[in-house]
Scaffold this motif. Structure first.
Motif, short mmCIF file in Angstrom:
data_model
loop_
_atom_site.label_atom_id
_atom_site.label_comp_id
_atom_site.label_asym_id
_atom_site.label_seq_id
_atom_site.Cartn_x
_atom_site.Cartn_y
_atom_site.Cartn_z
N THR A 20 57.19 99.30 67.41
CA THR A 20 57.14 97.87 67.09
C THR A 20 55.68 97.54 66.77
OG1 THR A 20 56.69 97.24 69.38
CG2 THR A 20 59.02 97.34 68.69
N CYS A 180 62.34 98.56 66.76
CA CYS A 180 61.56 98.49 65.52
C CYS A 180 62.42 98.01 64.35
CB CYS A 180 60.90 99.82 65.20
SG CYS A 180 62.05 101.15 64.83
N HIS A 203 60.06 95.01 61.90
CA HIS A 203 58.84 95.75 62.32
C HIS A 203 58.70 97.00 61.45
CE1 HIS A 203 58.30 93.86 66.42
NE2 HIS A 203 59.61 93.77 66.39
N HIS A 204 59.81 97.76 61.35
CA HIS A 204 59.80 99.05 60.65
C HIS A 204 59.41 98.88 59.18
CE1 HIS A 204 60.76 103.30 60.70
NE2 HIS A 204 61.53 103.19 59.64
#
Length: 534
Positions: A20, A180, A203-204
């Motif tokens: 994250t 994530c 996030h990813h």
């Protein structure tokens, strides 16, 4: 032997990050506690990584105390300032979805975004230039029933937000819930037709895109990045902030919004190694009367993106701004944003004639826009991209998402491109910007590139305008180098005659002082067509 298809996949020995954003920042704080993370020249404030991490922690606790839960939408409506950056990382830390709101929005646009995204808490500037943000918020509050709290930066309401806190265990428990792949950011596309759409990013998506952009630029903890581009856009918050923090580099804020002299002053004072901008920003910096007086010798790299980069401008950036490793990036908000990028060792031809090649862990292809069939290399078609970087979708708009992302998870960019034999990609225009004159397809980019070499032209935009005989005719909107001696239509016709096919030669010219722009520095061609298409 049949030609190779226009398809490329970015293989890489460097793995995608599974973090994250909060976990990735914590790693940078641990590795580089005493290195500078953020410098704000307008206010004179500075943060080391240890100090920045602590400030993010404080705001994260304040947001939790104010009731911001995982998945709740927190709006940020502000010009470039340290609080913007703190909000970016604090919301990610607690799993709230940060909604970027364009600082140029007026009341009706603000109300649309607040309601469409379901923003419950808003962080806003107080005022900038002609915008009174407090007044604009007050005007829309009654129409936004979901908006329960507003905190203005630099106001007691901001201090109240920071004063709130939660126990350490609560913050740790929240962080343990995060993945994530959670949505973390909504960015509204420019909305040149109809209302803007909210690209929803994880996030990813954005952490990896920022990281790999930084990898391509060779970033380390010794880099210092001058960011005059807006944070509300991917250019600032992903290619800038996340590229920096994922490498332990420093972000330098030269001014709340773009000022060419402030940008060069920041580079000189802070010994920046990297400078970002759209081509119009670099043109403005190069055209400053005292440009030669700035010491820019610390620069080695940077990014020019956002719109096609004229060859002549790129040559001056490399030669006069010391940016020998400057990179061209191509992308769109919906792809986090970068899909192709030039490399540090690319020659001038690749850096000026293309937007680079596919990024690590991303796929791109060029297809027939009607049939979707992959075209042979060298043929123009629509560029499509697939991979970790493609957004989850448009917030709460499944039908518009389905129009943009096909069942194979390919994002349809709407850009016309050619993939060369060497895998490098040229953008030849927008499908919607392509001019069809008397049955001939004309790509404005080609004409703009050529006219940039005219000695009387500082900048140029080419658009199609209605014409009874040919359907569309070619209009060149030019900004002259010397307003007292602008080019005439005869000048341009004579200049083009030997080098361009007759159907590509502009038949009309408008001499302008400036172009209508979005806040992120893109020229609004739709306004040029509307203003001069009669």
């Amino acid at each position: 032997m049949s030609p190779e298809p226009s398809y490329a996949h970015g293989t890489s020995d460097t793995a995608l990050l599974g973090d994250t954003i909060g976990a990735n920042l914590a790693r940078a704080v641990e590795r580089f506690p005493d290195r500078e993370a953020l410098v704000d020249l307008p206010s004179g404030r500075r943060w080391t990584y240890a100090e920045f991490g602590a400030a993010v922690d404080r705001l994260a606790r304040g947001l939790m105390a104010a009731g911001a839960g995982k998945g709740d939408r927190v709006g940020i409506w502000a010009v470039n300032c340290p609080e913007w950056v703190l909000t970016q990382y604090a919301t990610a830390r607690i799993g709230a979805v940060m909604v970027n709101i364009n600082p140029a929005y007026r009341a009706h646009e603000l109300a649309y975004v607040l309601n469409q995204a379901g923003v419950s808490l808003l962080i806003a500037s107080l005022a900038h230039k002609t915008s009174d943000y407090r007044d604009l918020v007050d005007r829309v509050r009654a129409d936004c029933p979901g908006l329960r709290a507003v905190h203005h930066i630099g106001d007691p309401s901001w201090d109240e937000l920071l004063a709130g806190t939660v126990p350490d265990g609560e913050l740790k428990a929240r962080e343990a819930e995060l993945s994530c792949d959670d949505p973390i950011n909504i960015q509204y596309t420019s909305g040149t037709t109809g209302f803007p759409k909210g690209a929803t990013l994880t996030h990813h998506n954005i952490l990896n895109n920022g990281f790999f952009v930084g990898e391509m630029l060779g970033y380390t903890e010794r880099d210092r990045i001058c960011l005059p581009v807006p944070f509300y856009h991917c250019f600032g918050m992903v290619m800038g902030n996340l590229a920096a923090t994922s490498h332990g580099a420093c972000v330098v804020i030269p001014a709340p919004s773009f000022e060419p002299a402030a940008s060069l002053r920041a580079v000189e004072q802070e010994r920046c190694t990297s400078l970002y901008g759209v081509p119009t920003m670099f043109i403005a910096e190069l055209n400053l009367p005292d440009f030669a007086s700035y010491d820019l010798s610390s620069l080695r790299t940077g990014i020019m993106a956002g719109s096609p980069c004229p060859v002549e401008v790129m040559k001056r950036v490399v030669a006069e701004m010391h940016m020998a490793e400057v990179s061209i990036c191509y992308g769109m908000t919906e792809t986090s944003p970068v899909s192709t990028q030039t490399r540090r060792d690319d020659d001038l031809e690749r850096r000026t004639g293309t937007v680079g090649r596919v990024m690590p862990h991303v796929e791109v292809k060029v297809v027939d826009p009607v049939t979707g069939t992959t075209l042979p290399r060298g043929e123009a078609g629509e560029l499509r991209t697939r991979g970790y970087s493609v957004m989850l979708g448009y917030w709460d708009e499944p039908e518009r998402t389905a129009e943009a992302i096909d069942p194979g998870r390919w994002m349809h960019t709407g850009d016309l491109a050619v993939m060369r034999e060497d895998g490098y990609v040229r953008i030849v225009g927008r499908i919607k910007d392509m001019i069809i004159r008397g049955g001939e397809n004309v790509y404005p980019r080609e004409i703009e590139e050529f006219l940039h070499s005219h000695p009387k032209i500082a900048d140029v935009q080419v658009v199609g305008v209605p014409d009874e005989r040919y359907g569309e005719e070619i209009l060149a909107c030019v900004i002259p180098r010397d307003p007292a001696d602008p080019p005439t239509l005869d000048d341009i016709t004579a200049y083009c005659r030997e080098r361009l096919a007759h159907y590509k030669v502009p038949r009309r010219i408008e001499v302008l002082d400036t172009f209508p722009m979005t806040v992120s520095g893109k020229v609004r061609k739709v306004e040029l067509r509307r203003a001069y298409g009669g």
